[in-house]
Design an enzyme around this catalytic site. Structure first.
Site, PDB file in Angstrom:
ATOM      1  N   HIS A  89      -2.666  -3.638   3.158  1.00 52.85           N
ATOM      2  CA  HIS A  89      -3.629  -3.997   2.109  1.00 52.85           C
ATOM      3  C   HIS A  89      -2.958  -4.674   0.913  1.00 52.85           C
ATOM      4  O   HIS A  89      -3.458  -5.690   0.404  1.00 52.85           O
ATOM      5  CB  HIS A  89      -4.378  -2.731   1.663  1.00 52.85           C
ATOM      6  CG  HIS A  89      -5.750  -2.988   1.155  1.00 52.85           C
ATOM      7  ND1 HIS A  89      -6.811  -2.150   1.376  1.00 52.85           N
ATOM      8  CD2 HIS A  89      -6.244  -4.000   0.417  1.00 52.85           C
ATOM      9  CE1 HIS A  89      -7.893  -2.648   0.805  1.00 52.85           C
ATOM     10  NE2 HIS A  89      -7.575  -3.751   0.214  1.00 52.85           N
TER      11      HIS A  89
ATOM     12  N   LYS B 245      -7.656  -1.843   7.097  1.00 51.67           N
ATOM     13  CA  LYS B 245      -6.419  -2.073   6.329  1.00 51.67           C
ATOM     14  C   LYS B 245      -5.731  -0.759   5.987  1.00 51.67           C
ATOM     15  O   LYS B 245      -6.402   0.247   5.703  1.00 51.67           O
ATOM     16  CB  LYS B 245      -6.726  -2.862   5.043  1.00 51.67           C
ATOM     17  CG  LYS B 245      -7.541  -4.116   5.294  1.00 51.67           C
ATOM     18  CD  LYS B 245      -7.811  -4.920   4.039  1.00 51.67           C
ATOM     19  CE  LYS B 245      -8.911  -5.934   4.325  1.00 51.67           C
ATOM     20  NZ  LYS B 245     -10.276  -5.377   4.228  1.00 51.67           N
TER      21      LYS B 245
ATOM     22  N   TYR C 268     -11.669   1.548   1.213  1.00 50.00           N
ATOM     23  CA  TYR C 268     -13.083   1.355   0.860  1.00 50.00           C
ATOM     24  C   TYR C 268     -13.859   2.672   0.999  1.00 50.00           C
ATOM     25  O   TYR C 268     -14.981   2.784   0.524  1.00 50.00           O
ATOM     26  CB  TYR C 268     -13.766   0.299   1.747  1.00 50.00           C
ATOM     27  CG  TYR C 268     -13.172  -1.095   1.701  1.00 50.00           C
ATOM     28  CD1 TYR C 268     -12.221  -1.458   0.751  1.00 50.00           C
ATOM     29  CD2 TYR C 268     -13.581  -2.059   2.623  1.00 50.00           C
ATOM     30  CE1 TYR C 268     -11.685  -2.739   0.741  1.00 50.00           C
ATOM     31  CE2 TYR C 268     -13.053  -3.337   2.607  1.00 50.00           C
ATOM     32  CZ  TYR C 268     -12.096  -3.670   1.662  1.00 50.00           C
ATOM     33  OH  TYR C 268     -11.573  -4.939   1.666  1.00 50.00           O
TER      34      TYR C 268
ATOM     35  N   ASP D 212     -15.116  -6.398   8.651  1.00 50.99           N
ATOM     36  CA  ASP D 212     -13.875  -6.146   7.916  1.00 50.99           C
ATOM     37  C   ASP D 212     -14.070  -4.939   6.990  1.00 50.99           C
ATOM     38  O   ASP D 212     -14.952  -4.943   6.135  1.00 50.99           O
ATOM     39  CB  ASP D 212     -13.543  -7.394   7.086  1.00 50.99           C
ATOM     40  CG  ASP D 212     -12.264  -7.243   6.283  1.00 50.99           C
ATOM     41  OD1 ASP D 212     -11.247  -7.825   6.694  1.00 50.99           O
ATOM     42  OD2 ASP D 212     -12.280  -6.548   5.240  1.00 50.99           O
TER      43      ASP D 212
END
Ligand code: A2P
Length: 294
Positions: free
Chosen positions: A116, A83, A58, A53
């Site tokens: 997200h 996401k 990120y 994931d």
């Protein structure tokens, strides 16, 4: 998700469209981009994780993609989630964002793509329409064969309702913060009762709850670590945990949760602890750069 059918990292829950999803994900939030993220993902796959994931936000999709390649495991044996970020809302931007994430990861398709954070009324009076437009972009990517399953993250019932009432393809997943000390049961039950699999981010409270004495005492009864107790706690609630560790030994230990069962009494205690370890992230206080969208 039927806990009784889960015995290892390769056992799966089944999403509303029949897609199988390995029952524990490996999380990459806060994993530094570059060699660390690349090695972590490779190590996690070597440790037996088949579900990875990540997220555009990120900042490590490219490294995650390299780790996946280096693992040598066949693409079809892996389940990869990323996401969509808040700056890319709306139909056209969403389609482009999904393509960018695919390129970053070096993949032809995603197993799961998640919104997200929802757009909320504080960000725009048109938040409902904006969320629907974004979702239409998700639906297009499914129809084009680029994404196998779609869902959301951090959605509350009021955000889900608009999708459930209007979407052609209903969301199949809601990924929420969930751990002893913050289980937001209403949101979990709402999503589950509308056919969604609930996944959880920060099943270990981002590490902050691991030294809690109450949790230590319960974990000791089962000769397990608090981390293992928390991961099993999610599974026994029918919630798919996504623990993150950058340490190869802890990654392995976090998967050793199939050889014990938390008693009904202890589940009750864990569910009813007063709030602690909460991230303080809520949709209404959406990340600051959500504002850049308007
Ligand atoms: P590390 O990466 O050094 O292992 P969450 O998944 O809830 O966001 O929590 C992640 C945090 O918990 C990270 O700081 C991670 O540190 C730590 N962590 C993960 N697994 C364990 C474990 N088995 N024991 C102790 N700390 C852990």
């Amino acid at each position: 998700m039927d806990i009784n059918s889960l015995h290892s990292l390769t056992d799966c829950a089944v999403l509303a469209n029949g897609v199988k999803i390995p029952c524990i994900g490996y999380g990459t939030w806060q994993t530094p981009d570059g060699e660390i993220a690349e090695n972590c993902v490779k190590n996690a796959i070597e440790a037996g994780y088949r579900h990875i994931d990540t997220a555009f936000a990120y900042g490590n999709e490219q490294s995650v993609g390299r780790g996946i390649k280096r693992s040598g495991v066949k693409r079809e044996d892996l389940f990869i989630t990323t996401k969509h970020w808040v700056t890319e809302r709306g139909y056209a931007k969403t389609v482009a964002a999904a393509e960018t994430s695919l390129q970053n990861l070096g993949l032809d398709y995603l197993d799961l793509y998640l919104v997200h954070w929802p757009c909320v009324s504080k960000i725009s009076p048109d938040w409902e329409e904006i969320n629907l437009d974004t979702w239409r972009g998700f639906e297009k990517m499914v129809k084009d064969g680029k994404i196998r399953a779609i869902g959301v993250s951090n959605y509350q019932p009021k955000h889900l309702e608009i999708l459930l009432n209007n979407a052609e393809i209903k969301p199949m997943v809601n990924q929420l913060e969930f751990h002893p000390g913050y289980i937001q049961l209403e949101n979990v039950l709402y999503a589950q009762s509308h056919g969604m699999l609930v996944e959880c981010w920060s099943p270990l409270g981002n590490g902050a709850i691991l030294s809690d004495e109450r949790l230590k005492n319960i974990a000791a009864k089962y000769s397990k670590s608090v981390a293992q107790l928390c991961i099993r706690f999610a599974l026994q609630n029918g919630v798919l945990p996504i623990p993150k560790s950058t340490n190869a030994d802890r990654m392995k230990a976090n998967a050793e949760v199939f050889d014990f069962e938390i008693s009904a009494d202890d589940m009750d205690t864990l569910k009813n602890l007063p709030v602690f370890g909460f991230s303080n992230f809520l949709p209404e206080d959406a990340p600051a750069d959500a504002l850049a969208n308007e």
